[in-house]
Motif scaffolding. Sequence first.
Motif, PDB file in Angstrom:
ATOM      1  N   SER A 151      21.163  54.600  35.514  1.00  0.00           N
ATOM      2  CA  SER A 151      21.091  55.360  36.578  1.00  0.00           C
ATOM      3  C   SER A 151      21.647  56.691  36.707  1.00  0.00           C
ATOM      4  O   SER A 151      21.621  57.449  37.687  1.00  0.00           O
ATOM      5  CB  SER A 151      21.415  54.465  37.909  1.00  0.00           C
ATOM      6  OG  SER A 151      22.633  54.352  38.202  1.00  0.00           O
ATOM      7  N   ARG A 152      22.350  57.165  35.597  1.00  0.00           N
ATOM      8  CA  ARG A 152      22.961  58.524  35.644  1.00  0.00           C
ATOM      9  C   ARG A 152      21.698  59.539  35.385  1.00  0.00           C
ATOM     10  O   ARG A 152      20.564  59.480  34.826  1.00  0.00           O
ATOM     11  CB  ARG A 152      23.654  58.622  34.140  1.00  0.00           C
ATOM     12  CG  ARG A 152      24.561  59.858  34.120  1.00  0.00           C
ATOM     13  CD  ARG A 152      25.733  59.287  33.099  1.00  0.00           C
ATOM     14  NE  ARG A 152      26.486  60.712  32.824  1.00  0.00           N
ATOM     15  CZ  ARG A 152      26.539  61.472  31.777  1.00  0.00           C
ATOM     16  NH1 ARG A 152      25.477  61.059  30.735  1.00  0.00           N
ATOM     17  NH2 ARG A 152      27.304  62.312  31.565  1.00  0.00           N
ATOM     18  N   ARG A 153      22.104  60.892  36.289  1.00  0.00           N
ATOM     19  CA  ARG A 153      21.313  61.666  36.258  1.00  0.00           C
ATOM     20  C   ARG A 153      21.934  63.184  36.403  1.00  0.00           C
ATOM     21  O   ARG A 153      23.062  63.068  37.044  1.00  0.00           O
ATOM     22  CB  ARG A 153      20.101  61.853  37.541  1.00  0.00           C
ATOM     23  CG  ARG A 153      20.794  61.942  38.733  1.00  0.00           C
ATOM     24  CD  ARG A 153      19.766  61.712  40.046  1.00  0.00           C
ATOM     25  NE  ARG A 153      20.551  62.372  41.345  1.00  0.00           N
ATOM     26  CZ  ARG A 153      21.196  61.662  42.149  1.00  0.00           C
ATOM     27  NH1 ARG A 153      21.640  60.311  41.818  1.00  0.00           N
ATOM     28  NH2 ARG A 153      21.430  61.986  43.257  1.00  0.00           N
ATOM     29  N   LEU A 154      21.316  64.016  35.705  1.00  0.00           N
ATOM     30  CA  LEU A 154      21.897  65.432  35.500  1.00  0.00           C
ATOM     31  C   LEU A 154      21.203  66.420  36.697  1.00  0.00           C
ATOM     32  O   LEU A 154      19.959  66.206  36.685  1.00  0.00           O
ATOM     33  CB  LEU A 154      21.893  66.098  34.216  1.00  0.00           C
ATOM     34  CG  LEU A 154      22.365  67.422  33.899  1.00  0.00           C
ATOM     35  CD1 LEU A 154      23.531  67.562  34.112  1.00  0.00           C
ATOM     36  CD2 LEU A 154      21.756  67.974  32.566  1.00  0.00           C
ATOM     37  N   VAL A 155      22.025  67.164  37.299  1.00  0.00           N
ATOM     38  CA  VAL A 155      21.381  68.337  38.221  1.00  0.00           C
ATOM     39  C   VAL A 155      22.034  69.393  37.974  1.00  0.00           C
ATOM     40  O   VAL A 155      23.061  69.511  37.757  1.00  0.00           O
ATOM     41  CB  VAL A 155      21.750  67.681  39.688  1.00  0.00           C
ATOM     42  CG1 VAL A 155      21.249  68.595  40.829  1.00  0.00           C
ATOM     43  CG2 VAL A 155      21.341  66.303  40.031  1.00  0.00           C
ATOM     44  N   GLN A 211      16.821  61.746  31.790  1.00  0.00           N
ATOM     45  CA  GLN A 211      16.773  61.167  30.120  1.00  0.00           C
ATOM     46  C   GLN A 211      17.355  62.529  29.519  1.00  0.00           C
ATOM     47  O   GLN A 211      17.213  63.794  30.013  1.00  0.00           O
ATOM     48  CB  GLN A 211      15.524  60.763  29.913  1.00  0.00           C
ATOM     49  CG  GLN A 211      15.208  59.303  30.221  1.00  0.00           C
ATOM     50  CD  GLN A 211      13.622  58.894  29.983  1.00  0.00           C
ATOM     51  OE1 GLN A 211      12.890  59.830  30.138  1.00  0.00           O
ATOM     52  NE2 GLN A 211      13.566  57.771  29.920  1.00  0.00           N
ATOM     53  N   GLY A 212      17.834  62.382  28.493  1.00  0.00           N
ATOM     54  CA  GLY A 212      18.197  63.596  27.232  1.00  0.00           C
ATOM     55  C   GLY A 212      19.091  64.301  27.776  1.00  0.00           C
ATOM     56  O   GLY A 212      19.146  65.545  27.715  1.00  0.00           O
ATOM     57  N   ILE A 213      20.198  63.869  28.686  1.00  0.00           N
ATOM     58  CA  ILE A 213      21.175  64.589  29.300  1.00  0.00           C
ATOM     59  C   ILE A 213      21.913  65.485  28.293  1.00  0.00           C
ATOM     60  O   ILE A 213      22.278  66.668  28.536  1.00  0.00           O
ATOM     61  CB  ILE A 213      22.266  63.916  30.363  1.00  0.00           C
ATOM     62  CG1 ILE A 213      21.160  63.243  31.592  1.00  0.00           C
ATOM     63  CG2 ILE A 213      23.124  64.608  30.740  1.00  0.00           C
ATOM     64  CD1 ILE A 213      21.870  62.110  32.240  1.00  0.00           C
ATOM     65  N   TYR A 273      21.331  66.488  25.395  1.00  0.00           N
ATOM     66  CA  TYR A 273      20.488  67.648  24.825  1.00  0.00           C
ATOM     67  C   TYR A 273      20.020  68.580  25.728  1.00  0.00           C
ATOM     68  O   TYR A 273      20.309  69.837  25.290  1.00  0.00           O
ATOM     69  CB  TYR A 273      18.905  66.853  24.570  1.00  0.00           C
ATOM     70  CG  TYR A 273      17.842  67.743  24.156  1.00  0.00           C
ATOM     71  CD1 TYR A 273      17.825  68.175  22.635  1.00  0.00           C
ATOM     72  CD2 TYR A 273      16.932  68.176  24.957  1.00  0.00           C
ATOM     73  CE1 TYR A 273      16.878  69.311  22.608  1.00  0.00           C
ATOM     74  CE2 TYR A 273      15.878  69.255  24.589  1.00  0.00           C
ATOM     75  CZ  TYR A 273      15.913  69.417  23.572  1.00  0.00           C
ATOM     76  OH  TYR A 273      14.730  70.542  22.962  1.00  0.00           O
ATOM     77  N   ILE A 274      20.064  68.541  27.102  1.00  0.00           N
ATOM     78  CA  ILE A 274      19.714  69.487  28.269  1.00  0.00           C
ATOM     79  C   ILE A 274      21.414  70.264  28.294  1.00  0.00           C
ATOM     80  O   ILE A 274      21.061  71.611  28.366  1.00  0.00           O
ATOM     81  CB  ILE A 274      19.413  68.821  29.537  1.00  0.00           C
ATOM     82  CG1 ILE A 274      18.187  68.077  29.370  1.00  0.00           C
ATOM     83  CG2 ILE A 274      19.240  69.951  30.449  1.00  0.00           C
ATOM     84  CD1 ILE A 274      16.906  69.106  29.157  1.00  0.00           C
ATOM     85  N   LEU A 275      22.461  69.684  28.268  1.00  0.00           N
ATOM     86  CA  LEU A 275      23.490  70.415  28.458  1.00  0.00           C
ATOM     87  C   LEU A 275      23.817  71.396  27.320  1.00  0.00           C
ATOM     88  O   LEU A 275      24.272  72.408  27.141  1.00  0.00           O
ATOM     89  CB  LEU A 275      24.717  69.229  28.473  1.00  0.00           C
ATOM     90  CG  LEU A 275      24.771  68.679  29.917  1.00  0.00           C
ATOM     91  CD1 LEU A 275      25.803  67.530  29.994  1.00  0.00           C
ATOM     92  CD2 LEU A 275      25.123  69.632  31.064  1.00  0.00           C
ATOM     93  N   ASN A 276      23.426  70.716  26.044  1.00  0.00           N
ATOM     94  CA  ASN A 276      23.505  71.609  24.755  1.00  0.00           C
ATOM     95  C   ASN A 276      22.591  72.846  24.726  1.00  0.00           C
ATOM     96  O   ASN A 276      22.954  74.147  24.061  1.00  0.00           O
ATOM     97  CB  ASN A 276      23.379  70.881  23.466  1.00  0.00           C
ATOM     98  CG  ASN A 276      24.458  69.974  23.174  1.00  0.00           C
ATOM     99  OD1 ASN A 276      25.692  70.253  23.588  1.00  0.00           O
ATOM    100  ND2 ASN A 276      24.239  68.810  22.425  1.00  0.00           N
TER     101      ASN A 276
END
Length: 698
Positions: free
Chosen positions: A79-83, A99-101, A103-106
């Motif tokens: 249930s982890r999410r990135l905002v 999803q793909g947290i 990847y997004i942060l990079n």
Amino acid sequence: MFDLTTRDIKYLAGVGPQRASILNKELDIFSLHDLIYYFPYKYVDRSRIYYIQEIDGNMPYIQLKGKIVGFETFGEGRSRRLVAHFSDGTGVVDLVWFQGIKYILNKYKLHQEYIIFGKPTVFNGRINVAHPDMDDSASVTLSGMGMQPYYHTTEKMKRSFLNSHALEKMMSSVIGMIQEPLSETLSSKVIADHHLISLTDALKNIHFPSNPELLRKAQYRLKFEELFYIQLNILRYAKERQQRYRGYVFETVGEKFHDFYKKNLPFELTGAQKRVLKEIRWDVGCGRQMNRLLQGDVGSGKTLVALMSMLIALDNGYQACLMAPTEILANQHFETMKELLFGMDIRVELLTGSVKGKKREAIHKGLLTGDIHLLIGTHAVIEDTVNFSSLGLVVIDEQHRFGVAQRARLWNKNIQPPHVLVMTATPIPRTLAMTLYGDLDVSVIDELPPGRKPISTIHQFDNRRESLYRFVRKQVEEGRQVYIVYPLIKESEKIDLKNLDEGFELIKSEFPEYTICKVHGKMKAAEKDEQMQLFASGIAQIMVATTVIEVGVNVPNASVMIVENAERFGLSQLHQLRGRVGRGAEQSYCILVTSYKLKEDTRKRLEIMVRTNDGFEIAEADLKLRGPGDLEGTQQSGIAFDLKISDLAKDGQLLQYVRNIAQEIVDYDPHLQLPENEILAKQLKTLRKTKISWASIS
């Protein structure tokens, strides 16, 4: 010349073997040609940028320009999410990823300017955009973006970041490779006569239209071509068959036909039955092989027309055969025909999988000597061991249950193919009939026999059981019988069978004084027949069943059809079920029981059922609501091709238009040998090599 068909998708920039394998499995995309023919399902205007202060959670799609001012993660594990907090100076919105947290942060940096695109929603009082499309603002030229295409993707694709935006980038790469015009797939005459844009322009503008007018022209060109080749193929096939196969000529309408007409006919033929018989008589007398589709609602008297056509074959010294999809139906036709032919010197036999040993041998022998005039059977009829002395006419009941290959096997029973009459009680809209059965001439019986009353259809919510059961009791006391049908849908078979069993127990406890039988498709054939027999003979007053009774038992005394969970059935299926009652002279009823919560399209379906008994109106409505892929309530087995852009429900007029064009070409140049038609012959050949089973479009 740049050839898209020979270029493997995995060599396209940004694809590679892993993504290629997903595209192969999920969308059947193997080459650049497959990719470019995967068309968008909608377009969104992306020429405008909004300010954050202007937007709210009810807007469809928005485009914003701004910077990420901070990242936060919430929750643990799955249930982890990135905002990301995104601002343009007029306000802040939250961009959310589930999803793909990593990847997004990079990939995305703080305080760098991006253009984001997505659908706004409100969560905890803040505006959110989940999984937005993001581009570096320097790389986006707004006025050139125009209308953005959207592509259907699957869950598996999304997990590998193959979303609509990724497909759009691939399309853009392929379109960028096209430096010179692609080879045309239509002749210059067809393009000029019908004001079509070139194939290259059509493919560019179907994916990246700079305005709605260019999109309309691209859609028209591609739909025109798709429907045109389907019709050209069918009409060429029909023409070839007419030229190649002569039909037996039934010169006389003789003694057997006239005897039956004078002495055995149960009631006066309707105008529609007389008209159809005339069409059949002309077909079988003119020297070409008949291939006719006979459509008519349940109970409209198709079987009688089929029998009288078979008598014409008998009068001319030929045998006739009727093939039905199930043993129950074959048995029923056999009983009906024997009853109708009572007292006439005509030998009728039944051949199904259950007929074994000496009895079967005797039938094989009788067919070869010509002693058997009329054979009724199931698939058993097309086995290699079954041969006739002179088979002149074949009647096929419920065509959609039999493939073309099976029809062809019947043809090989003779030196030249017999005449073929195909019957269906599933009314097929004209557009679909032209596509599925384009090689068949179509006859329609559109009147009910005299004395038949239209069935009264009522929609009732399931909280009104008491009044429903009172009504059932009253009908049974008046000597009628009742069907109660439960859905049986493949995915949830276990639950559905449980519902059926619970329903059966409930009905037994509600009506302890009556005999109640139960039928479903998972029973052994003998068990099923025994239960059906209880009902047909009148011993059981109520039958609880799944849709196995949709095609089959004819019980004139049954006057009530109750469909439980009617919201789970398609229109054509409900119409077929309703046709099980209304076979006698009494007023019949069809009661559709649903829960109170209904979706909008379900409500529409039920309103149509209550309003009309006309099978063709229902089939047209079903086509519009559900599309052609699912017309039978099961996958439409007749559609052997996958329409990439046309929609048979909406493009009926265009289908008729291109059919007329194809007909003119086939009449003038049947083998497409003229230089101007060379390109058409070549394209038909190419299409036959694809995954489309063109042979079965007929």
